[in-house]
Design a protein around this motif. Structure first.
Motif, PDB file in Angstrom:
ATOM      1  N   ASP A 276     -20.463  -3.280  39.403  1.00  2.00           N
ATOM      2  CA  ASP A 276     -19.364  -4.118  38.908  1.00  2.00           C
ATOM      3  C   ASP A 276     -18.696  -3.464  37.702  1.00  2.00           C
ATOM      4  O   ASP A 276     -17.457  -3.466  37.586  1.00  2.00           O
ATOM      5  CB  ASP A 276     -19.886  -5.502  38.520  1.00  2.00           C
ATOM      6  CG  ASP A 276     -20.210  -6.371  39.726  1.00  2.00           C
ATOM      7  OD1 ASP A 276     -19.782  -6.020  40.846  1.00  2.00           O
ATOM      8  OD2 ASP A 276     -20.902  -7.390  39.550  1.00  2.00           O
ATOM      9  N   ALA A 277     -19.508  -2.912  36.800  1.00  2.00           N
ATOM     10  CA  ALA A 277     -18.955  -2.251  35.623  1.00  2.00           C
ATOM     11  C   ALA A 277     -18.154  -1.014  36.021  1.00  2.00           C
ATOM     12  O   ALA A 277     -17.071  -0.749  35.455  1.00  2.00           O
ATOM     13  CB  ALA A 277     -20.075  -1.870  34.660  1.00  2.00           C
TER      14      ALA A 277
ATOM     15  N   GLU B 179     -26.141  -4.025  41.097  1.00  2.00           N
ATOM     16  CA  GLU B 179     -24.930  -4.836  41.234  1.00  2.00           C
ATOM     17  C   GLU B 179     -24.161  -4.897  39.913  1.00  2.00           C
ATOM     18  O   GLU B 179     -22.927  -4.791  39.893  1.00  2.00           O
ATOM     19  CB  GLU B 179     -25.296  -6.244  41.700  1.00  2.00           C
ATOM     20  CG  GLU B 179     -25.769  -6.300  43.147  1.00  2.00           C
ATOM     21  CD  GLU B 179     -26.217  -7.688  43.573  1.00  2.00           C
ATOM     22  OE1 GLU B 179     -26.153  -8.614  42.733  1.00  2.00           O
ATOM     23  OE2 GLU B 179     -26.631  -7.847  44.743  1.00  2.00           O
ATOM     24  N   ARG B 180     -24.882  -5.047  38.813  1.00  3.02           N
ATOM     25  CA  ARG B 180     -24.237  -5.083  37.501  1.00  3.02           C
ATOM     26  C   ARG B 180     -23.564  -3.751  37.189  1.00  3.02           C
ATOM     27  O   ARG B 180     -22.423  -3.703  36.693  1.00  3.02           O
ATOM     28  CB  ARG B 180     -25.286  -5.414  36.434  1.00  3.02           C
ATOM     29  CG  ARG B 180     -24.782  -5.385  35.010  1.00  3.02           C
ATOM     30  CD  ARG B 180     -25.897  -5.763  34.037  1.00  3.02           C
ATOM     31  NE  ARG B 180     -27.089  -4.964  34.247  1.00  3.02           N
ATOM     32  CZ  ARG B 180     -27.248  -3.721  33.800  1.00  3.02           C
ATOM     33  NH1 ARG B 180     -26.265  -3.134  33.129  1.00  3.02           N
ATOM     34  NH2 ARG B 180     -28.371  -3.059  34.007  1.00  3.02           N
ATOM     35  N   ILE B 181     -24.257  -2.654  37.501  1.00  6.64           N
ATOM     36  CA  ILE B 181     -23.703  -1.321  37.251  1.00  6.64           C
ATOM     37  C   ILE B 181     -22.477  -1.067  38.117  1.00  6.64           C
ATOM     38  O   ILE B 181     -21.452  -0.561  37.641  1.00  6.64           O
ATOM     39  CB  ILE B 181     -24.789  -0.252  37.495  1.00  6.64           C
ATOM     40  CG1 ILE B 181     -25.872  -0.358  36.404  1.00  6.64           C
ATOM     41  CG2 ILE B 181     -24.184   1.147  37.516  1.00  6.64           C
ATOM     42  CD1 ILE B 181     -27.156   0.371  36.749  1.00  6.64           C
TER      43      ILE B 181
ATOM     44  N   GLN C  89     -20.177   3.883  31.795  1.00  4.51           N
ATOM     45  CA  GLN C  89     -18.861   3.241  31.904  1.00  4.51           C
ATOM     46  C   GLN C  89     -17.780   4.112  31.272  1.00  4.51           C
ATOM     47  O   GLN C  89     -16.681   4.241  31.815  1.00  4.51           O
ATOM     48  CB  GLN C  89     -18.893   1.861  31.241  1.00  4.51           C
ATOM     49  CG  GLN C  89     -19.831   0.884  31.948  1.00  4.51           C
ATOM     50  CD  GLN C  89     -19.869  -0.466  31.270  1.00  4.51           C
ATOM     51  OE1 GLN C  89     -18.848  -1.132  31.157  1.00  4.51           O
ATOM     52  NE2 GLN C  89     -21.039  -0.870  30.805  1.00  4.51           N
TER      53      GLN C  89
ATOM     54  N   LYS D 237     -31.697  -5.418  27.536  1.00  4.35           N
ATOM     55  CA  LYS D 237     -30.766  -4.430  27.025  1.00  4.35           C
ATOM     56  C   LYS D 237     -31.519  -3.153  26.683  1.00  4.35           C
ATOM     57  O   LYS D 237     -32.717  -3.192  26.409  1.00  4.35           O
ATOM     58  CB  LYS D 237     -30.038  -4.942  25.768  1.00  4.35           C
ATOM     59  CG  LYS D 237     -29.080  -6.088  26.016  1.00  4.35           C
ATOM     60  CD  LYS D 237     -28.342  -6.452  24.728  1.00  4.35           C
ATOM     61  CE  LYS D 237     -27.328  -7.535  24.972  1.00  4.35           C
ATOM     62  NZ  LYS D 237     -26.558  -7.872  23.727  1.00  4.35           N
TER      63      LYS D 237
ATOM     64  N   PRO E 241     -34.353  -9.125  33.672  1.00  6.57           N
ATOM     65  CA  PRO E 241     -33.192 -10.024  33.588  1.00  6.57           C
ATOM     66  C   PRO E 241     -32.820 -10.312  32.136  1.00  6.57           C
ATOM     67  O   PRO E 241     -33.650 -10.692  31.320  1.00  6.57           O
ATOM     68  CB  PRO E 241     -33.677 -11.285  34.302  1.00  6.57           C
ATOM     69  CG  PRO E 241     -34.718 -10.796  35.256  1.00  6.57           C
ATOM     70  CD  PRO E 241     -35.414  -9.669  34.541  1.00  6.57           C
TER      71      PRO E 241
ATOM     72  N   ALA F   3     -30.423  -6.284  41.243  1.00  4.60           N
ATOM     73  CA  ALA F   3     -29.583  -6.989  40.271  1.00  4.60           C
ATOM     74  C   ALA F   3     -28.930  -6.007  39.298  1.00  4.60           C
ATOM     75  O   ALA F   3     -27.747  -6.145  38.955  1.00  4.60           O
ATOM     76  CB  ALA F   3     -30.410  -8.021  39.510  1.00  4.60           C
ATOM     77  N   ASN F   4     -29.693  -5.009  38.864  1.00  6.35           N
ATOM     78  CA  ASN F   4     -29.130  -4.018  37.949  1.00  6.35           C
ATOM     79  C   ASN F   4     -28.088  -3.137  38.630  1.00  6.35           C
ATOM     80  O   ASN F   4     -27.063  -2.790  38.026  1.00  6.35           O
ATOM     81  CB  ASN F   4     -30.253  -3.167  37.352  1.00  6.35           C
ATOM     82  CG  ASN F   4     -31.042  -3.918  36.294  1.00  6.35           C
ATOM     83  OD1 ASN F   4     -30.469  -4.624  35.473  1.00  6.35           O
ATOM     84  ND2 ASN F   4     -32.360  -3.781  36.305  1.00  6.35           N
TER      85      ASN F   4
END
Length: 261
Positions: free
Chosen positions: A31-32, A27-29, A233, A256, A253, A24-25
């Motif tokens: 995407d960013a 995928e988030r990274i 980023q 931060k 989940p 999940a992390n």
């Protein structure tokens, strides 16, 4: 085991749960990264400084194929265990290297991102020659010239790159840098501007290095390693094509990093 202010074993005690957290992390990274620079492939190095081999297995099963470690001895033990257990990956040394430990690196780590002295380079090369292998290396730049930090000052990098050409077993691939850490005030607009400036200056030096060493047999300058969990980023937006991610891989989940809270 703490990663920042949280303990991953509290929320991901099984392998399946750990893989789900990392996936999940990632995928988030990704995407960013794609939002910042959709046309440029960016390699993610999973930093294992904080975690035992159970989490390394999760990183690999989540699709990351390159692992990085800050400490020579810890990395050797961890990565040799993983390979004994049948895992395949590319290993990166990303931390400061003491010259008396440099000869232990070739044969375990395929990449060394923190080369900053001729003495270390000579020992890496000597061992690589004995093993009949090559090692991919990045020059570590101390772009903000912080006295407590390792790495070369900007005006030292080009002369040192030419020195490295004397070590043909070391293939110079580019630059790595670590910007200043945020102060007590945390992540501010000024801190972002300062960090982006560091990354931008590193990219300009990288392009100079690439052009100066074009055609050299032991230089294939194509890699700019900038950005970690807190600032990847910005690094990608400023031209990084490799990022080194540790803590952000293990966030629960909705979690931060402490600096973001």
């Amino acid at each position: 085991m703490l990663v920042g202010d949280f303990a991953p074993e509290d929320y991901a005690p099984t392998h399946e749960e750990r893989v789900a957290v990392v996936r999940a992390n990632v995928e988030r990274i990704r995407d960013a990264i794609d939002r910042e620079h959709p046309q440029q492939p960016v390699r993610i190095i999973g930093i294992t400084k904080y975690v035992p081999t159970e989490w390394c297995h999760a990183i690999l099963d989540a699709g990351i194929t390159e692992l990085g470690e800050n400490r020579v001895q810890t990395g050797i033990a961890k990565f040799e265990q993983l390979r004994t257990e049948g895992r395949s990956f590319t290993a990166h040394m990303v931390g400061t290297i003491q010259s008396n430990k440099a000869r232990r690196i070739p044969g375990v780590f395929e990449w060394v991102q923190s080369v900053a002295s001729a003495r270390v380079a000579r020992r890496l090369h000597s061992r690589a020659e004995e093993l009949d292998i090559t090692v991919q290396v990045l020059i570590e730049g101390n772009m903000d010239e912080e006295p407590q930090k390792s790495g070369l000052k900007p005006d030292e990098i080009m002369p040192f790159a030419n020195e490295l050409l004397a070590f043909p077993r070391l293939i110079l691939r580019g630059l790595m840098c670590i910007p200043r850490a945020p102060g007590a005030e945390g992540i501010t607009p000024d801190y972002e501007r300062q960090t982006r400036s560091t990354f931008s200056r590193t990219r300009k030096l990288f392009l100079r290095l690439r052009d100066a060493l074009a055609g050299e047999a032991s230089a294939q300058v194509d890699t700019l390693s900038m950005g970690m969990s807190l600032d990847y980023q910005w690094a990608v937006a400023e031209g990084a094509n490799m990022v080194r991610i540790g803590r952000a891989l293990y966030l629960p989940p909705g979690g931060k990093l402490p600096e973001e809270q």
